[in-house]
Design a protein around this motif. Structure first.
Motif, PDB file in Angstrom:
ATOM      1  N   LEU A 176       2.846  -3.712   7.977  1.00 28.51           N
ATOM      2  CA  LEU A 176       3.570  -4.564   7.036  1.00 28.51           C
ATOM      3  C   LEU A 176       3.316  -4.136   5.596  1.00 28.51           C
ATOM      4  O   LEU A 176       4.235  -4.098   4.776  1.00 28.51           O
ATOM      5  CB  LEU A 176       3.158  -6.036   7.224  1.00 28.51           C
ATOM      6  N   SER A 177       2.047  -3.800   5.275  1.00 24.53           N
ATOM      7  CA  SER A 177       1.765  -3.452   3.881  1.00 24.53           C
ATOM      8  C   SER A 177       2.317  -2.060   3.539  1.00 24.53           C
ATOM      9  O   SER A 177       2.599  -1.785   2.377  1.00 24.53           O
ATOM     10  CB  SER A 177       0.272  -3.565   3.561  1.00 24.53           C
ATOM     11  N   LEU A 178       2.521  -1.219   4.565  1.00 22.26           N
ATOM     12  CA  LEU A 178       3.187   0.076   4.335  1.00 22.26           C
ATOM     13  C   LEU A 178       4.604  -0.136   3.803  1.00 22.26           C
ATOM     14  O   LEU A 178       5.070   0.589   2.922  1.00 22.26           O
ATOM     15  CB  LEU A 178       3.237   0.897   5.636  1.00 22.26           C
ATOM     16  N   LEU A 179       5.282  -1.142   4.359  1.00 25.85           N
ATOM     17  CA  LEU A 179       6.621  -1.501   3.895  1.00 25.85           C
ATOM     18  C   LEU A 179       6.604  -1.810   2.406  1.00 25.85           C
ATOM     19  O   LEU A 179       7.455  -1.352   1.640  1.00 25.85           O
ATOM     20  CB  LEU A 179       7.131  -2.733   4.658  1.00 25.85           C
ATOM     21  N   CYS A 180       5.609  -2.638   1.990  1.00 24.22           N
ATOM     22  CA  CYS A 180       5.478  -3.013   0.586  1.00 24.22           C
ATOM     23  C   CYS A 180       5.201  -1.784  -0.271  1.00 24.22           C
ATOM     24  O   CYS A 180       5.757  -1.640  -1.363  1.00 24.22           O
ATOM     25  CB  CYS A 180       4.348  -4.030   0.405  1.00 24.22           C
TER      26      CYS A 180
END
Ligand SMILES: [K+]
Ligand SMILES: [K+]
Lengths: 272, 272
Positions: free
Chosen positions: A143-147
């Motif tokens: 999820l934080s890769l998306l950000c």
């Protein structure tokens, strides 16, 4: 990158195996006891139904008390004896229970009642909860890769770093609320027949891992659930738990920073 | 050191204030609805008790169904109308509820039933849970300071660093199990009348924040609880939660390290 994929694959396989084995053990340990308890309550009710016109008020009061105790223990005396074969502890429901344990949601709509089941629950959760944390860490990273990607894209557009940080955080918060709270609540409204606010309440109580158990998905006997509903809910819970864990982490850091600042200010004033 | 004390004092005061305010709001929002619901169920039961000899089997079956629904919603129709004044939502029980929410234990033996109560619960928990994490971090630090002191003492005795690390971890694990699981279970055995294994099961399910709600302390109407029991339980939960969070953290790191090693080995073998 290749090592990373092996990594994730290994984790998913061992996690799924652990849960499945746990579900099978609970199924084996709890099934018979549950059937016996259900049968006893239904027999009590049937004996009452055949006899109630000859009973005293005190005897009926005792029946109401016994019934209340049974429902509190999770045995529902609705329907007749043939329906006792529908078990809380078939493989699918065992799996649901195991998920509620390792995520620490713990709805409590079904609990182990045998001594062996309770002891196994303690041992199983002792390793299952850390394993779930490891698993959710990995989902959180996705999820934080998306950000991060969004941040890089904005950086290439020439935006300032401080502004990017604020915008990605806002994106993370707003998109998360939309995808994990608002949208599922609409689905629950249709499939479970709850009001929209009840849907939001259930979604939050589940993802925060409070898990009261006053609302639980897929447990109303008089409703028809689509076959893909359970899988959809499972995916929602896995990604939602990862999202809300990141969010609480963020808020915790924010609170600790604010608190440190206030304490330092107070200390300075005390010295001055 | 002085700044640290201000720090802790500030945190405890703001945390306690937050919980108290929350408890008061829930108390105000939920009390009347609960009294009405209880009164309705008791009246239904009393009407049934006056009439049951003239009813048909279908009508009695409907009564059993209504009763089951009421108990599942947390309204217990035992006793007569005068007892409906004993509320789940007096200030003390509201406080217990608020604690169950922010710790994410969420027993679910009492839940908000009004729309306002449910929405407030979502907002209150959104900030209450991170605040609790901050608070428990601080308690965790106190606990790990104890371990550090033991380590320093062993170091002064001339022990090797690796051995010290292993011994302090073992001390942390064994002492924690004794103080937070085994000892409280003895107390529950005496005060709640549970078996010893039920006590261990309850203690673990509570501290792991699973919180099924099948066993809850201080909630049996036919038992006399000592006045200091609630405070003792609160202290046990606060330090126990901090201990088990540290423990799960430790196990998570251990699992992640093991997993990384296995993935690396697999990757190397794939290349060779
Ligand atoms: K729970
Ligand atoms: K819980």
């Amino acid at each position: 990158m290749c090592s990373d994929k092996i990594h994730t694959g290994l984790l998913v396989v061992s996690y799924a195996t652990y849960l499945l084995l746990g579900a099978i053990v609970f199924w084996a340990l709890e099934k018979n006891t549950e059937i016996e308890q259900k049968r006893a309550v239904i027999q009590m009710k049937e004996a009452f139904l055949q006899n109630f016109t000859h009973l005293t008020v005190a005897e009926v009061e005792q029946f109401v008390k016994n019934l209340t105790d049974a429902v509190q223990r999770g045995v529902y005396p609705v329907g007749n004896e043939s329906q006792t074969e529908v078990s809380n502890w078939d493989l699918s429901n065992s799996f649901f229970f195991v998920g509620a344990v390792v995520s620490t949601i713990g709805y409590g709509t079904q609990c182990p009642k045998t001594v062996a089941g309770q002891i196994f629950c303690v041992v199983f959760a002792s390793f299952g909860i850390p394993l779930t944390i490891v698993f959710l860490h990995r989902v959180s990273k996705m999820l934080s890769l998306l950000c991060e990607r969004l941040g890089r894209w904005l950086y290439e557009k020439g935006m300032k770093k401080k502004k990017i940080k604020f915008l990605t955080l806002l994106f993370f918060l707003v998109m998360g609320i939309l995808v994990f709270l608002c949208l599922p609540s609409l689905v629950f409204q249709v499939v479970e027949g709850w009001s929209y606010s009840e849907g939001v309440y259930f979604a939050f109580i589940t993802l925060s891992t409070i898990g009261f158990g006053d609302y639980v998905v897929g447990k109303q006997p008089d409703r028809n659930y689509p076959s893909y509903y359970r899988s959809l809910v499972a995916i929602w819970i896995i990604f939602g738990l990862a999202w809300i864990a990141l969010l609480f982490n963020l808020l915790t850091t924010l609170l600790e920073d604010t608190e440190k600042k206030i304490a330092q200010d107070l200390h300075k004033r005390g010295k001055a």
